[in-house]
Scaffold this active site. Structure first.
Site, PDB file in Angstrom:
ATOM      1  N   SER A  62       6.188  63.676 124.830  1.00 36.64           N
ATOM      2  CA  SER A  62       7.128  64.400 123.974  1.00 36.64           C
ATOM      3  C   SER A  62       8.477  63.717 123.805  1.00 36.64           C
ATOM      4  O   SER A  62       9.311  64.177 123.018  1.00 36.64           O
ATOM      5  CB  SER A  62       7.346  65.825 124.510  1.00 36.64           C
ATOM      6  OG  SER A  62       6.258  66.657 124.154  1.00 36.64           O
ATOM      7  N   LYS A  65       9.672  63.091 120.362  1.00 37.74           N
ATOM      8  CA  LYS A  65      10.442  64.030 119.533  1.00 37.74           C
ATOM      9  C   LYS A  65      11.904  63.628 119.339  1.00 37.74           C
ATOM     10  O   LYS A  65      12.611  64.253 118.537  1.00 37.74           O
ATOM     11  CB  LYS A  65      10.368  65.441 120.132  1.00 37.74           C
ATOM     12  CG  LYS A  65       8.984  66.067 120.107  1.00 37.74           C
ATOM     13  CD  LYS A  65       9.046  67.530 120.502  1.00 37.74           C
ATOM     14  CE  LYS A  65       7.670  68.170 120.516  1.00 37.74           C
ATOM     15  NZ  LYS A  65       6.885  67.842 121.720  1.00 37.74           N
ATOM     16  N   SER A 122      10.793  71.830 123.647  1.00 36.16           N
ATOM     17  CA  SER A 122       9.839  70.807 123.221  1.00 36.16           C
ATOM     18  C   SER A 122       8.651  71.402 122.464  1.00 36.16           C
ATOM     19  O   SER A 122       7.511  70.996 122.646  1.00 36.16           O
ATOM     20  CB  SER A 122       9.331  70.012 124.437  1.00 36.16           C
ATOM     21  OG  SER A 122       8.664  68.849 124.023  1.00 36.16           O
TER      22      SER A 122
END
Length: 382
Positions: A62, A65, A122
């Protein structure tokens, strides 16, 4: 006996080689790095302070991101979207697995709330919904992500989704590239830090709780962000940013075996950076800046404007060793344009160039016209 001596000699050689290698490793990495790859970078200058395998291509989970957050923040900063805009969730976005806020198809949520969900919790569904809002589809948004990566010269990066989920083997980046995009995101810290420094928040009138996946927000003084990531392929990853006394650093850790290792490694990197470096604003010595003569101009001279300096990175205790060198024209020919370069001031430390500031003309100076020339001559004769 000779055989025993030969064996002992081999063992001694092995011990010496091992000791030298261990010493070299310690010299290269003054802190313990429990990760496959890591980097410590100064956000203001982009200077690398420490690194380990920082260009190795690895799955980022993640931490991916950070690029969507950069694109979202740039869209807000450029007024292409507003935080109050309402985004309608598509079936595709609602179907995202992993970390999520359980968006329903057709559900409306503001850009502000979706940004909270991405930066704090997230949320994959929120990230996809925002990406679709900006680009029309997740596929088009991924193309924007890769285009922006190329613009930033993130040469070890390829994005295949906006979430970082392990649904492919071709979504990868490097610690170096993560630091680059983290640094770029922090250029908009007045926007993004409203989300990345929040420990807990909620959505849907308190019905959906958000808890920051970045524990440093709560436990590490000066934390400004930024993003965690964990999958079976990527291991535990983290891009951690923190600022103290004007020094803003980013520590990227990729491929740690567990969450504790990634946070402890990031803290160790940041601690080392704050202990060994400082950010200063160099002061230009005005006594070294003289007027520049203007040949055949309506004015005889022009006083260079003194520029404002920006922070520079130096090792602690070396501020007094910085040297400044002024290079300035003695005279220039008219006409002189406002903003014309008349010289520069260069700051160096041990021969390394730290910063250069141009000295500019603050005004226009036209060429001397005949009537004014005659008037001046007459005044001299009188």
């Amino acid at each position: 006996m000779k055989k025993i001596i030969r064996i002992l000699s081999i063992l001694l050689s092995f011990i010496l080689v091992f000791s030298v290698s261990a010493f070299a490793e310690e010299e290269t990495h003054p802190v313990e790095i429990k990760a496959k790859s890591a980097i410590l970078m100064d956000i203001t200058s982009g200077k690398i302070l420490m690194e380990k395998n920082s260009h190795e291509k690895l799955p980022p989970a993640s931490v991916t991101k950070i690029m969507p957050l950069l694109l979202f923040t740039e869209a807000v900063a450029e007024n292409r979207i507003s935080l109050s805009d309402k985004v309608t969730t598509s079936a595709h976005a609602a179907g995202k697995g992993g970390s999520q806020i359980w968006l329903k198809e057709g559900e409306e949520m503001s850009v502000d709330d979706l940004l909270k969900a991405v930066a704090i919790a997230s949320a994959n569904d929120a990230c996809c919904a925002l990406g679709e809002y900006i680009a029309g589809s997740e596929k088009a948004f991924i193309q924007l992500m890769n285009n922006r990566a190329k613009e930033l010269e993130m040469n070890e990066t390829t994005f295949v989704n906006c979430s970082g989920l392990d649904d492919t083997d071709t979504n990868y980046t490097s610690a170096h590239d993560v630091a680059v995009m983290s640094r770029e995101l922090m250029k908009h810290k007045e926007i993004i830090m409203k989300y990345t420094t929040v420990w807990m928040d909620s959505l849907r009138d308190g019905k959906t709780e958000l808890v920051n996946t970045n524990k440093l927000v709560r436990f590490y003084p000066g934390t400004t962000g930024l993003k965690t990531g964990t999958t079976s392929k990527a291991g535990c990853c983290l891009s951690a940013t923190a600022e103290r006394e004007g020094l803003h650093l980013v520590a990227v850790v990729m491929g740690s075996e567990n969450s504790t290792d990634r946070f402890e490694t990031a803290k160790a990197l940041l601690d080392w950076g704050f202990s060994n470096y400082e950010s200063i604003n160099p002061a230009i010595d005005r006594s070294l800046i003289t007027d520049v003569l203007v040949m055949r101009g309506e004015k005889d001279k022009v006083s260079p404007a003194i520029p404002e300096t920006e922070p520079i990175l130096v090792k602690k205790g070396r501020k007094g060793d910085i040297k400044q060198t002024v290079t300035l024209s003695v005279a220039v020919n008219a006409p002189v344009e406002k903003g014309q370069t008349l010289g520069n001031v260069e700051f160096t430390l041990d021969g390394e160039k730290l910063a250069v500031y141009n000295l500019l003309s603050p005004e226009n100076v036209d060429t001397l016209k005949l009537p004014l020339a005659l008037r001046r001559l007459l005044m001299r004769l009188i």
